[in-house]
Design an enzyme around this catalytic site. Structure first.
Site, PDB file in Angstrom:
ATOM      1  N   ILE A 151       0.847  -1.200   0.000  1.00  0.00           N
ATOM      2  CA  ILE A 151       0.000   0.000   0.000  1.00  0.00           C
ATOM      3  C   ILE A 151       0.882   1.250   0.000  1.00  0.00           C
ATOM      4  O   ILE A 151       0.565   2.253  -0.650  1.00  0.00           O
ATOM      5  CB  ILE A 151      -0.964  -0.028   1.204  1.00  0.00           C
ATOM      6  CG1 ILE A 151      -1.804  -1.321   1.154  1.00  0.00           C
ATOM      7  CG2 ILE A 151      -1.889   1.184   1.200  1.00  0.00           C
ATOM      8  CD1 ILE A 151      -2.602  -1.602   2.407  1.00  0.00           C
TER       9      ILE A 151
ATOM     10  N   SER B 267      -7.048  -1.225  10.488  1.00  0.00           N
ATOM     11  CA  SER B 267      -7.654  -2.348   9.773  1.00  0.00           C
ATOM     12  C   SER B 267      -9.062  -2.597  10.275  1.00  0.00           C
ATOM     13  O   SER B 267      -9.364  -2.364  11.462  1.00  0.00           O
ATOM     14  CB  SER B 267      -6.799  -3.593  10.022  1.00  0.00           C
ATOM     15  OG  SER B 267      -7.510  -4.751   9.677  1.00  0.00           O
TER      16      SER B 267
ATOM     17  N   TYR C 218      -1.801  -9.735  15.852  1.00  0.00           N
ATOM     18  CA  TYR C 218      -1.838  -8.687  14.823  1.00  0.00           C
ATOM     19  C   TYR C 218      -3.000  -7.727  15.093  1.00  0.00           C
ATOM     20  O   TYR C 218      -2.822  -6.507  15.139  1.00  0.00           O
ATOM     21  CB  TYR C 218      -1.983  -9.309  13.425  1.00  0.00           C
ATOM     22  CG  TYR C 218      -2.386  -8.295  12.386  1.00  0.00           C
ATOM     23  CD1 TYR C 218      -1.463  -7.378  11.884  1.00  0.00           C
ATOM     24  CD2 TYR C 218      -3.714  -8.197  11.943  1.00  0.00           C
ATOM     25  CE1 TYR C 218      -1.845  -6.414  10.962  1.00  0.00           C
ATOM     26  CE2 TYR C 218      -4.096  -7.234  11.028  1.00  0.00           C
ATOM     27  CZ  TYR C 218      -3.163  -6.350  10.539  1.00  0.00           C
ATOM     28  OH  TYR C 218      -3.546  -5.385   9.636  1.00  0.00           O
TER      29      TYR C 218
ATOM     30  N   LYS D  74      -3.195  -3.521  16.230  1.00  0.00           N
ATOM     31  CA  LYS D  74      -3.926  -2.414  15.575  1.00  0.00           C
ATOM     32  C   LYS D  74      -4.829  -1.690  16.581  1.00  0.00           C
ATOM     33  O   LYS D  74      -4.890  -0.468  16.595  1.00  0.00           O
ATOM     34  CB  LYS D  74      -4.738  -2.936  14.383  1.00  0.00           C
ATOM     35  CG  LYS D  74      -3.875  -3.390  13.206  1.00  0.00           C
ATOM     36  CD  LYS D  74      -3.040  -2.256  12.627  1.00  0.00           C
ATOM     37  CE  LYS D  74      -2.029  -2.714  11.603  1.00  0.00           C
ATOM     38  NZ  LYS D  74      -1.060  -1.683  11.195  1.00  0.00           N
TER      39      LYS D  74
ATOM     40  N   LEU E  59      -6.229 -13.912   0.135  1.00  0.00           N
ATOM     41  CA  LEU E  59      -6.937 -14.552  -0.975  1.00  0.00           C
ATOM     42  C   LEU E  59      -6.378 -14.165  -2.355  1.00  0.00           C
ATOM     43  O   LEU E  59      -6.087 -15.042  -3.180  1.00  0.00           O
ATOM     44  CB  LEU E  59      -8.424 -14.191  -0.899  1.00  0.00           C
ATOM     45  CG  LEU E  59      -9.297 -14.779  -1.996  1.00  0.00           C
ATOM     46  CD1 LEU E  59      -9.327 -16.294  -1.927  1.00  0.00           C
ATOM     47  CD2 LEU E  59     -10.721 -14.213  -1.902  1.00  0.00           C
TER      48      LEU E  59
ATOM     49  N   ARG F 261     -11.286 -21.601   8.063  1.00  0.00           N
ATOM     50  CA  ARG F 261     -10.029 -21.157   8.680  1.00  0.00           C
ATOM     51  C   ARG F 261     -10.383 -20.524  10.016  1.00  0.00           C
ATOM     52  O   ARG F 261     -11.302 -19.716  10.095  1.00  0.00           O
ATOM     53  CB  ARG F 261      -9.347 -20.125   7.765  1.00  0.00           C
ATOM     54  CG  ARG F 261      -8.049 -19.572   8.297  1.00  0.00           C
ATOM     55  CD  ARG F 261      -7.346 -18.685   7.281  1.00  0.00           C
ATOM     56  NE  ARG F 261      -8.030 -17.414   7.035  1.00  0.00           N
ATOM     57  CZ  ARG F 261      -7.577 -16.455   6.234  1.00  0.00           C
ATOM     58  NH1 ARG F 261      -6.435 -16.637   5.573  1.00  0.00           N
ATOM     59  NH2 ARG F 261      -8.246 -15.351   6.053  1.00  0.00           N
TER      60      ARG F 261
ATOM     61  N   ASP G 228     -11.892 -16.600  11.016  1.00  0.00           N
ATOM     62  CA  ASP G 228     -12.593 -15.859   9.960  1.00  0.00           C
ATOM     63  C   ASP G 228     -14.014 -15.510  10.410  1.00  0.00           C
ATOM     64  O   ASP G 228     -14.727 -16.370  10.935  1.00  0.00           O
ATOM     65  CB  ASP G 228     -12.691 -16.688   8.671  1.00  0.00           C
ATOM     66  CG  ASP G 228     -11.437 -16.572   7.816  1.00  0.00           C
ATOM     67  OD1 ASP G 228     -10.714 -15.562   7.963  1.00  0.00           O
ATOM     68  OD2 ASP G 228     -11.174 -17.481   7.014  1.00  0.00           O
TER      69      ASP G 228
HETATM   70  N1  UDP Z   1      -9.565 -17.209   1.765  1.00  0.00           N
HETATM   71  C1  UDP Z   1      -9.745 -18.463   1.183  1.00  0.00           C
HETATM   72  N2  UDP Z   1      -8.627 -19.135   0.782  1.00  0.00           N
HETATM   73  C2  UDP Z   1      -7.366 -18.630   0.902  1.00  0.00           C
HETATM   74  C3  UDP Z   1      -7.200 -17.346   1.484  1.00  0.00           C
HETATM   75  C4  UDP Z   1      -8.332 -16.668   1.915  1.00  0.00           C
HETATM   76  O1  UDP Z   1     -10.867 -18.948   1.054  1.00  0.00           O
HETATM   77  O2  UDP Z   1      -6.400 -19.303   0.521  1.00  0.00           O
HETATM   78  C5  UDP Z   1     -10.757 -16.452   2.205  1.00  0.00           C
HETATM   79  C6  UDP Z   1     -10.770 -16.146   3.701  1.00  0.00           C
HETATM   80  O3  UDP Z   1     -11.387 -17.198   4.399  1.00  0.00           O
HETATM   81  C7  UDP Z   1     -11.590 -14.859   3.733  1.00  0.00           C
HETATM   82  C8  UDP Z   1     -11.282 -14.182   2.403  1.00  0.00           C
HETATM   83  O4  UDP Z   1     -10.727 -15.193   1.559  1.00  0.00           O
HETATM   84  O5  UDP Z   1     -12.973 -15.160   3.727  1.00  0.00           O
HETATM   85  C9  UDP Z   1     -10.273 -13.052   2.535  1.00  0.00           C
HETATM   86  O6  UDP Z   1      -9.172 -13.523   3.283  1.00  0.00           O
HETATM   87  P1  UDP Z   1      -7.834 -12.691   3.435  1.00  0.00           P
HETATM   88  O7  UDP Z   1      -6.869 -13.530   4.228  1.00  0.00           O
HETATM   89  O8  UDP Z   1      -7.374 -12.219   2.098  1.00  0.00           O
HETATM   90  O9  UDP Z   1      -8.278 -11.386   4.226  1.00  0.00           O
HETATM   91  P2  UDP Z   1      -9.009 -11.212   5.649  1.00  0.00           P
HETATM   92  O10 UDP Z   1     -10.417 -10.849   5.323  1.00  0.00           O
HETATM   93  O11 UDP Z   1      -8.877 -12.485   6.407  1.00  0.00           O
HETATM   94  O12 UDP Z   1      -8.270 -10.073   6.259  1.00  0.00           O
END
Ligand code: UDP
Length: 340
Positions: free
Chosen positions: A15, A128, A153, A157, A204, A298, A301
């Site tokens: 960023i 965040s 983490y 924040k 993701l 995960r 989440d």
């Molecule tokens: N996600 C997924 N597979 C991956 C990485 C992330 O399905 O390999 C999903 C994760 O469960 C969440 C979304 O993608 O719903 C965004 O995840 P990311 O880690 O990018 O950001 P977060 O929202 O956790 O800060």
């Protein structure tokens, strides 16, 4: 250069680098402080290629107060400081809590101390949406409650926001913005700068682009049994260029209004998109097939969260200009060019 000087810690990062481009485009003279622990020196040259102006940088560990002060003392006329330098991986923070507290809290204290010593009054801080935790509503405003963090983490924040608020109260004429980012994706349209994750990506979008490129075998969708229309998590994905522009607007707000308090802004698009929707849109816009499977949830989440970003629109006169498809296209174009 003759623009107004702005200090940017972590200015070679994802960023940070896009924000430096937008600062230069807006006529500012950004000075980067970065030790390249999670970025690359050649990003600075790429910023120069994009803007035709190569920003000044100082290789410095922002935890090192003496070294930071040695740099900052050369810029007594700086109109503000944008603080990006921090560790950002939720999973890693669980493994290495001390590193996260030392780095994220340590660098913030160092930076605030240097700002105080040299009379720099305006801070733009990277926070965040993680501070909302498992929010009571899917859409959150800046007034939504801050919840107990579920990772070191997230706690750094929340704690950083508190430190900055107390500092705003304690230091005369100190103004700050806490920018609560939702999910930044995309890259500069030139494909010259973008996200450079180290090792296996946690997020993701880089996981998707690395899978499309063949670096990863397949993407695992983390859970399809959430209480959402298609069962997968919903997030607010914002183009990194729109996020970068918001930093310039936040800085202008602080200086134009001579802000002396601490103001919080959500930075998102206001739209929620599910993981499956992201995969489909990525396939459509880039005309390819992604190898993916549905896997278990995960830990940590939340089912869904997206921004009410009306405050940023009203107060900062900021809105998103890029679409989700732009971001998915730019992420893929950037990925294809990495290493070339
Ligand atoms: N996600 C997924 N597979 C991956 C990485 C992330 O399905 O390999 C999903 C994760 O469960 C969440 C979304 O993608 O719903 C965004 O995840 P990311 O880690 O990018 O950001 P977060 O929202 O956790 O800060």
């Amino acid at each position: 250069m003759h623009g107004k000087t702005v200090l940017v810690t972590g200015g070679a990062g994802y960023i940070g680098s896009h924000t430096v481009v937008e600062l230069i485009n807006a006529g500012y003279d950004p000075i980067i402080l970065d030790d390249f622990r999670n970025s690359q020196p050649w990003i600075i040259d790429r910023i120069g290629e994009i803007t035709k102006i190569t920003p000044t940088f100082h290789k410095v560990d922002c935890q090192d107060e003496i070294a930071v002060k040695e740099v900052v003392k050369n810029y007594p006329n700086a109109i503000g400081l944008i603080h990006f330098a921090a560790d950002k991986a939720v999973g890693e923070s669980v493994e290495k809590p001390i590193q996260y507290y030392q780095n994220n809290i340590g660098t913030l204290c160092t930076v605030l101390s240097a700002m105080k010593s040299f009379g720099i009054k305006h801070l733009v801080f990277s926070s965040s949406c993680t501070v909302y935790g498992d929010a009571d509503t899917a859409i959150v405003t800046e007034e939504s409650p801050v919840k107990e963090a579920t990772s070191p983490y997230g706690d750094t924040k929340i704690t950083s926001e508190k430190i900055i608020k107390y500092n705003s109260d304690a230091v005369e004429d100190f103004g700050s913005t806490l920018l609560r980012y939702f999910n930044p994706i995309g890259a500069h349209p030139s494909s010259l700068i973008g996200e450079l994750p180290q090792g296996v990506p946690n997020n993701l979008m880089p996981y998707i682009t690395q899978t499309a490129k063949g670096i990863r075998e397949k993407l695992t969708v983390f859970g399809s049994d959430y209480d959402t229309p298609d069962g997968t998590n919903i997030r607010d994905y914002i183009h990194v260029m729109d996020l970068a522009k918001a930093h310039v607007k936040a800085l202008q707000y602080l200086t134009n209004t001579e802000c002396k308090s601490c103001v919080t802004f959500n930075l998102g698009t206001g739209k929620g998109t599910s993981v499956l929707e992201i995969i489909k849109a990525f396939e459509n816009v880039n005309q390819l097939k992604l190898n993916y499977e549905i896997g278990p949830r995960r830990e940590g989440d939340v089912a869904q969260i997206y921004a009410n970003a009306e405050k940023a629109k009203e107060v900062l006169d900021w809105t998103c200009e890029y679409t989700l498809n732009d971001a998915l296209k730019h992420s893929w174009e950037w990925e294809k060019g990495i290493g070339e």
